[in-house]
Design a protein around this motif. Structure first.
Motif, PDB file in Angstrom:
ATOM      1  N   UNK A   1       0.841  -1.204   0.000  1.00 58.59           N
ATOM      2  CA  UNK A   1       0.000   0.000   0.000  1.00 58.59           C
ATOM      3  C   UNK A   1       0.874   1.251   0.000  1.00 58.59           C
ATOM      4  N   UNK A   2       1.915   1.274   0.827  1.00 57.31           N
ATOM      5  CA  UNK A   2       2.765   2.463   0.928  1.00 57.31           C
ATOM      6  C   UNK A   2       3.577   2.681  -0.348  1.00 57.31           C
ATOM      7  N   UNK A   3       4.076   1.621  -0.948  1.00 55.39           N
ATOM      8  CA  UNK A   3       4.804   1.768  -2.215  1.00 55.39           C
ATOM      9  C   UNK A   3       3.868   2.331  -3.283  1.00 55.39           C
ATOM     10  N   UNK A   4       2.630   1.858  -3.314  1.00 50.74           N
ATOM     11  CA  UNK A   4       1.660   2.391  -4.265  1.00 50.74           C
ATOM     12  C   UNK A   4       1.346   3.861  -3.990  1.00 50.74           C
ATOM     13  N   UNK A   5       1.257   4.244  -2.715  1.00 48.45           N
ATOM     14  CA  UNK A   5       1.002   5.656  -2.377  1.00 48.45           C
ATOM     15  C   UNK A   5       2.149   6.544  -2.836  1.00 48.45           C
ATOM     16  N   UNK A   6       3.388   6.103  -2.607  1.00 49.26           N
ATOM     17  CA  UNK A   6       4.554   6.875  -3.055  1.00 49.26           C
ATOM     18  C   UNK A   6       4.515   7.015  -4.573  1.00 49.26           C
ATOM     19  N   UNK A   7       4.297   5.912  -5.269  1.00 51.39           N
ATOM     20  CA  UNK A   7       4.282   5.945  -6.738  1.00 51.39           C
ATOM     21  C   UNK A   7       3.151   6.817  -7.272  1.00 51.39           C
ATOM     22  N   UNK A   8       1.970   6.671  -6.717  1.00 51.08           N
ATOM     23  CA  UNK A   8       0.813   7.440  -7.179  1.00 51.08           C
ATOM     24  C   UNK A   8       1.007   8.934  -6.910  1.00 51.08           C
ATOM     25  N   UNK A   9       1.487   9.268  -5.718  1.00 50.28           N
ATOM     26  CA  UNK A   9       1.726  10.678  -5.380  1.00 50.28           C
ATOM     27  C   UNK A   9       2.745  11.286  -6.330  1.00 50.28           C
ATOM     28  N   UNK A  10       3.849  10.575  -6.547  1.00 46.71           N
ATOM     29  CA  UNK A  10       4.896  11.089  -7.436  1.00 46.71           C
ATOM     30  C   UNK A  10       4.389  11.214  -8.871  1.00 46.71           C
ATOM     31  N   UNK A  11       3.663  10.220  -9.352  1.00 46.45           N
ATOM     32  CA  UNK A  11       3.167  10.257 -10.732  1.00 46.45           C
ATOM     33  C   UNK A  11       2.166  11.396 -10.940  1.00 46.45           C
ATOM     34  N   UNK A  12       1.284  11.608  -9.973  1.00 50.41           N
ATOM     35  CA  UNK A  12       0.315  12.705 -10.103  1.00 50.41           C
ATOM     36  C   UNK A  12       1.004  14.062 -10.125  1.00 50.41           C
ATOM     37  N   UNK A  13       2.034  14.194  -9.298  1.00 43.76           N
ATOM     38  CA  UNK A  13       2.757  15.471  -9.296  1.00 43.76           C
ATOM     39  C   UNK A  13       3.503  15.682 -10.601  1.00 43.76           C
ATOM     40  N   UNK A  14       4.100  14.643 -11.124  1.00 43.51           N
ATOM     41  CA  UNK A  14       4.786  14.752 -12.405  1.00 43.51           C
ATOM     42  C   UNK A  14       3.792  15.086 -13.513  1.00 43.51           C
ATOM     43  N   UNK A  15       2.652  14.425 -13.498  1.00 46.85           N
ATOM     44  CA  UNK A  15       1.622  14.705 -14.489  1.00 46.85           C
ATOM     45  C   UNK A  15       1.146  16.151 -14.374  1.00 46.85           C
ATOM     46  N   UNK A  16       1.038  16.655 -13.140  1.00 43.76           N
ATOM     47  CA  UNK A  16       0.624  18.036 -12.928  1.00 43.76           C
ATOM     48  C   UNK A  16       1.621  19.040 -13.491  1.00 43.76           C
ATOM     49  N   UNK A  17       2.898  18.701 -13.465  1.00 41.67           N
ATOM     50  CA  UNK A  17       3.909  19.573 -14.068  1.00 41.67           C
ATOM     51  C   UNK A  17       3.816  19.554 -15.588  1.00 41.67           C
ATOM     52  N   UNK A  18       3.557  18.369 -16.122  1.00 46.48           N
ATOM     53  CA  UNK A  18       3.468  18.205 -17.564  1.00 46.48           C
ATOM     54  C   UNK A  18       2.167  18.750 -18.128  1.00 46.48           C
ATOM     55  N   UNK A  19       1.086  18.619 -17.359  1.00 45.47           N
ATOM     56  CA  UNK A  19      -0.238  19.010 -17.832  1.00 45.47           C
ATOM     57  C   UNK A  19      -1.040  19.592 -16.664  1.00 45.47           C
TER      58      UNK A  19
END
Length: 151
Positions: A125-143
């Motif tokens: 669960x925690x690995x998924x939270x780290x990955x999801x949080x990071x991916x959403x932030x990266x996506x927010x920078x891109x779009x």
């Protein structure tokens, strides 16, 4: 660059230094991860073997003394650390927690946090939270428009 280009606050500067330290150990890190409702850790590190470390950054005595949630982070990590600057009164910090002395450019582990291994299901669960949080932030920078839709 910080998203809104405003100057970083003292705790954010400690988080940056702590994240650089984690990187030197082969960890990746994400700031302000929410492990459970009502909790938000300053820095969550994900290690090369799936270790989860939580670092709470305290910029002053008052900042530490007003934090009544930190022990709620312990069930969500393998190791817990405080990150403080060289002028912080470290005698205030519990002896059974890790200690990092940091500045905006790096840090040093003074006391290793004791290990309390997460159960496999919680680690996933925690690995998924780290990955999801990071991916959403990266996506927010891109779009940035998309970031508004995904929360």
């Amino acid at each position: 660059m910080h998203a809104d280009a405003s100057p970083l606050q003292p705790g954010q500067l400690l988080a940056r230094g702590a994240s650089r330290l984690l990187s030197s150990y082969g960890f990746v890190s994400v700031d302000e991860v929410i492990p459970a409702r009502g909790l938000r850790v300053d820095v969550m590190g994900l290690g090369p073997k799936g270790e989860i470390w939580v670092i709470e950054c305290k910029s002053s005595r008052a900042d530490f003394q007003s934090d009544h949630k930190w022990d709620g982070y312990l069930p969500w990590c393998d190791r817990f650390f405080w990150a403080v600057d060289e002028h912080f009164p470290t005698e205030l910090l519990p002896d059974d927690t890790g200690l990092i002395i940091a500045d905006p450019y790096g840090g040093e582990i003074i006391r290793m946090g004791p290990e309390a291994k997460l159960a496999a299901a919680r680690r996933k669960v925690m690995i998924q939270k780290v990955a999801t949080t990071a991916a959403r932030r990266l996506q927010g920078l891109r779009d940035p428009e998309m970031a508004l839709d995904v929360g």
